[in-house]
Design a protein around this motif. Sequence first.
Motif, PDB file in Angstrom:
ATOM      1  N   VAL A  20       0.852  -1.192   0.000  1.00  0.00           N
ATOM      2  CA  VAL A  20       0.000   0.000   0.000  1.00  0.00           C
ATOM      3  C   VAL A  20       0.887   1.241   0.000  1.00  0.00           C
ATOM      4  O   VAL A  20       1.832   1.332   0.783  1.00  0.00           O
ATOM      5  CB  VAL A  20      -0.905   0.041   1.252  1.00  0.00           C
ATOM      6  N   PHE A  22       0.394   5.534   0.148  1.00  0.00           N
ATOM      7  CA  PHE A  22      -0.536   6.662   0.243  1.00  0.00           C
ATOM      8  C   PHE A  22       0.198   7.897   0.749  1.00  0.00           C
ATOM      9  O   PHE A  22       1.249   7.797   1.376  1.00  0.00           O
ATOM     10  CB  PHE A  22      -1.748   6.334   1.130  1.00  0.00           C
ATOM     11  N   ARG A  28       4.926  10.582   2.694  1.00  0.00           N
ATOM     12  CA  ARG A  28       4.474   9.485   1.846  1.00  0.00           C
ATOM     13  C   ARG A  28       4.732   8.180   2.600  1.00  0.00           C
ATOM     14  O   ARG A  28       5.785   7.994   3.196  1.00  0.00           O
ATOM     15  CB  ARG A  28       5.269   9.485   0.547  1.00  0.00           C
ATOM     16  N   PHE A  84      -4.894   4.731   9.319  1.00  0.00           N
ATOM     17  CA  PHE A  84      -4.903   3.742   8.256  1.00  0.00           C
ATOM     18  C   PHE A  84      -4.822   2.320   8.826  1.00  0.00           C
ATOM     19  O   PHE A  84      -5.578   1.433   8.436  1.00  0.00           O
ATOM     20  CB  PHE A  84      -3.771   3.978   7.266  1.00  0.00           C
TER      21      PHE A  84
END
Length: 89
Positions: A20, A22, A28, A84
């Motif tokens: 993943v 994001f 980042r 997250f």
Amino acid sequence: MTEERFFLYDDKEESETRFVGFMGKNNRFDLAIVKTNRHFGKKLVLNIQGNRFAIIGHDDLEEEGYLEYAFGISEEDADELRQFLYEII
């Protein structure tokens, strides 16, 4: 003459890896999240950009300062990462 190696363990196990990437507000995140049966239901989270990793479960997400320490990131970045990780762990 070769010395005999003393193994503590040498296991093979099937695993599932999710990659993943994001953008947070300031940072980042490029992560590899590895799911196995090895770590008592916790996941191995590797921060590819920061070259750091941690074994993380719900209890670790609630521990103050854990993500900041484990990944060497700011409190603000850790809050974004924590949000997250709550979704997937």
